[in-house]
Structure formats: C-alpha cells, structure tokens
Design a protein around this motif. Sequence first.
Motif: not given
Length: 206
Positions: A104-108
């Motif tokens: 999934d799109l991670p938290e950057f």
Amino acid sequence: MFMVKLDNNQLVPTIIQNATTNDVITLAYMSPESFELTLNNKQVWFFSRSRSELWHKGETSGNFFNVESIHQDCDSDTILIKVHPTGPGCHTGNETCFTKELTDLPEFTSTTQHGTILEQIFTTIEDRKLNPKKDSYTSHLFTSGIEQISKKVIEEAGESAIAATKKDKDSLIYEVADLFFHTLVLIAALNLNPTNIWEELEKRKN
C-alpha cells in the motif's frame, strides 16, 4: 577513463547484488579510498557514515562480499557491485536488507538529522549484538542480560531526573544521552527497533 560523481559528502551510493541469484542485498556508500581497496582486494569495502571510517564488510561477522564485477550507471553517480556473499548480507541475519514488501502507499516522512543519529547508533548496537567484541561495552551489556540492561535504563532515568531538579543543563544533556543509548540497547535486546517507537509516537503527535 571512467568518471564517478561523488555526492556532497564525497561518497557514492553503491548497490550490492548477489551475482548468483540477482537479488539486491543492500545499498551502502563508498569513498574513493574504499573503492580502491575493493578493486585491489576483490572484497567490498564501504565507508561508514555513522562511524566516519572505512569498513571492510565481513571483518567482524565473517560475512564477506567477494567481488565478481563492478558497474556504474548511465549518470555516473551510482555503483553496482555483483558479489558472492560468504554469509547473510544484512546485519539482521537476513540474506538481503530488503525484506519488507510494500503493498500500500506508505506514509512518507522526512528523517531529521537527529533521528538519523539515533538510527545510526542503533545499527552499531545491533552489530555488537550479532557480532560481539571482547572490549565492547555494548556487547558486555547484551551478555549481562535484559534485567541488567533494564536496571541501567532505570539508573540513567533517575540521574536525568536528578540533573533536571538541580537545573544542571550540562549534566541533563549528558544523562539523557546515556538514557537514550541504554534504551536503544534494551529495545535491541527484545528484538525491537526505533521504527516501532516512531510509529507509536506518530499516534500521539496530535
């Protein structure tokens, strides 16, 4: 004649790839001197950014990277070295450092300089855990066991509090640094890492 572009720290990022399986093992950094040592010795040398010194991969663990070939990318700012490892490539004991699949799109997040320092120290702590050294205080802590490490954390927390009540800022800085260090040793002893702490703190920032 080939040219290699160095970054602002006079280093070049270096990808290590298993010559047999083609798996990417790790990403590290080389200086011109470590590159020359790698060429001459046919084993990989890095430059440790946390310790600011040359690092012969495998010198303490016995897990060397024997060089098969060296390549540079089209922009001349990254090196790829294909190797035959003599053991696990990662300090965690895994064959590769890239073990976490992102689905999934991670938290950057941006890594601050101070966060980086803690993580660099933790890397050294884990190395002392996996590759004990006779004269290393950190290795001695791991040998003493979790109970003794926990007592050191309690001791340093108390000394930090005493320094604060005395309004002794210099002592407080010193004691909190000791507290941070021994806490990192404690979480390493329990097979945790700073990321677990950062994730918990993220929940509390509001």
